[in-house]
Design an enzyme around this catalytic site. Structure first.
Site, mmCIF file in Angstrom:
data_model
loop_
_atom_site.group_PDB
_atom_site.id
_atom_site.type_symbol
_atom_site.label_atom_id
_atom_site.label_comp_id
_atom_site.label_asym_id
_atom_site.label_seq_id
_atom_site.Cartn_x
_atom_site.Cartn_y
_atom_site.Cartn_z
ATOM 1 N N LYS A 53 0.834 -1.199 0.000
ATOM 2 C CA LYS A 53 0.000 0.000 0.000
ATOM 3 C C LYS A 53 0.875 1.258 0.000
ATOM 4 O O LYS A 53 0.611 2.221 -0.712
ATOM 5 C CB LYS A 53 -0.948 -0.024 1.201
ATOM 6 C CG LYS A 53 -2.074 -1.027 1.005
ATOM 7 C CD LYS A 53 -2.830 -1.354 2.275
ATOM 8 C CE LYS A 53 -3.816 -2.492 2.004
ATOM 9 N NZ LYS A 53 -4.464 -2.994 3.218
ATOM 10 N N GLN A 97 -4.934 -1.631 9.437
ATOM 11 C CA GLN A 97 -4.713 -2.933 8.809
ATOM 12 C C GLN A 97 -5.329 -4.047 9.648
ATOM 13 O O GLN A 97 -5.041 -4.171 10.838
ATOM 14 C CB GLN A 97 -3.203 -3.160 8.620
ATOM 15 C CG GLN A 97 -2.850 -4.445 7.885
ATOM 16 C CD GLN A 97 -3.368 -4.493 6.448
ATOM 17 O OE1 GLN A 97 -3.273 -3.519 5.709
ATOM 18 N NE2 GLN A 97 -3.928 -5.617 6.055
ATOM 19 N N ASP A 120 -11.337 2.854 3.986
ATOM 20 C CA ASP A 120 -11.628 1.426 3.819
ATOM 21 C C ASP A 120 -13.139 1.161 3.844
ATOM 22 O O ASP A 120 -13.572 0.041 3.607
ATOM 23 C CB ASP A 120 -10.967 0.626 4.962
ATOM 24 C CG ASP A 120 -9.905 -0.325 4.429
ATOM 25 O OD1 ASP A 120 -9.779 -0.433 3.193
ATOM 26 O OD2 ASP A 120 -9.220 -0.962 5.249
#
Ligand code: NDP
Length: 283
Positions: A53, A97, A120
């Protein structure tokens, strides 16, 4: 014989456009978009995703800030970090994460991310917005799947779509996006009866299961658009999807491979969401 549509190629095209856009912002704005990535622990898969990422951000000119904690930190310390990122005006997007190590309350941590920085799309507010058809952040994998269907030339309206898998990360939101685009959607899961028969009726088939090569020709209608989300290892330890690619390819109108299919699009959509968060702030 179906067309193989590579997410890696589509992602490259989209990244080129993003890069140009950010070069524009470099000239006209005080700063460029910035993504905060928070990782707890040293899970090798998570570390590798996070590195991927960061690299992807760098390639298009998005800044990233990496907050890496040992898994001995407390839930409170993690939450302090999230709150600090919420308050930092130079951070546009926050990515926590997942999965968090055992003992952490993932749901609570996610709910603390400011919905405006939740790139997200996992904050309850953004989940709700998706279901209400309102503007918000949508999880990256489902967004990437919609881009892939567009690239395949698939008109979604009026089509019958079957999604295998109902997770909050992939199955449920992609089903909602397909429904919002006027497909008639069936969601299947581990208790679905006659799964091959149900799938065989689908014009669009999305497999998000986590079972290597489970979906074979018995599940696929001739001319179907097939999206393979799964990331598995086969008997030789090689990466493979949920779809038995060689078996399904002759039937499909278009199909995504694994690797180089949905995976690269997921990261690409994270960049897109981060740019969107930045642009919304500019407005
Ligand atoms: P989950 O394990 O959260 O969900 C799997 C879903 O598949 C569940 O709804 C489950 O049903 C269903 N399922 C499991 N076994 C069967 C079966 N035999 N028949 C029918 N349905 C079944 O996984 P995720 O949604 O997070 O991920 C799915 C796959 O996609 C994984 O391989 C994952 O690695 C991959 N993935 C890939 C991404 C990418 O970027 N390419 C991103 C995210 C995930 P039930 O609800 O009844 O348990």
């Amino acid at each position: 014989m179906g067309r193989v549509v590579y997410g890696s190629e589509l992602a490259e095209k989209l990244r080129a456009t993003m890069k140009e856009k950010i070069e524009g912002y470099q000239k006209t704005q005080e700063r460029v978009p910035c993504l905060a990535v928070i990782l707890v622990g040293n899970n090798p898969a998570s570390l590798s995703y996070v590195k991927g990422k960061e690299k992807a951000c760098e390639a298009v000119g998005i800044q990233s800030q990496f907050f890496h904690f040992e898994e001995t930190i407390s839930q409170e310390e993690l939450e302090e970090c999230i709150k600090a990122c919420n308050e930092n005006v130079e951070i546009d997007g926050i990515l926590l994460q997942l999965p968090l190590p055992k003992g952490f309350d993932e749901t609570h941590a996610l709910s603390l991310i400011s919905p405006e920085k939740d790139v997200d799309g996992l904050h309850p507010m953004n989940v709700g917005r998706l279901y209400l058809g309102q503007e918000g952040f949508v999880p990256c994998t489902p967004l990437g799947i919609m881009e892939l269907l567009k690239e395949m030339g698939c008109t979604i309206e009026g089509k019958s779509a079957v999604v295998i898998g109902r997770s909050q990360l992939v199955g449920a939101p992609v089903a909602r996006l397909l429904q919002n685009a006027n497909a008639t959607v069936t969601i299947c899961h581990s208790r679905t009866k006659n799964l091959p028969e149900v799938c065989k009726k689908a014009d669009i088939l999305v497999a998000a299961i986590g079972k290597a090569k489970m979906v074979n020709h018995e599940y696929v209608k001739e001319g179907a658009y097939v999206i393979d989300v799964g990331i598995n290892r086969n008997e030789d330890g090689k990466l493979c999807g949920d779809v038995d690619f060689d078996d399904v390819l002759p039937l499909a109108e278009a199909i995504t491979p694994v690797p180089k299919g949905v995976g690269p699009m997921t990261i690409c959509m994270l960049l897109e969401n981060t740019i969107q968060a930045y642009e919304r702030k500019l407005k």
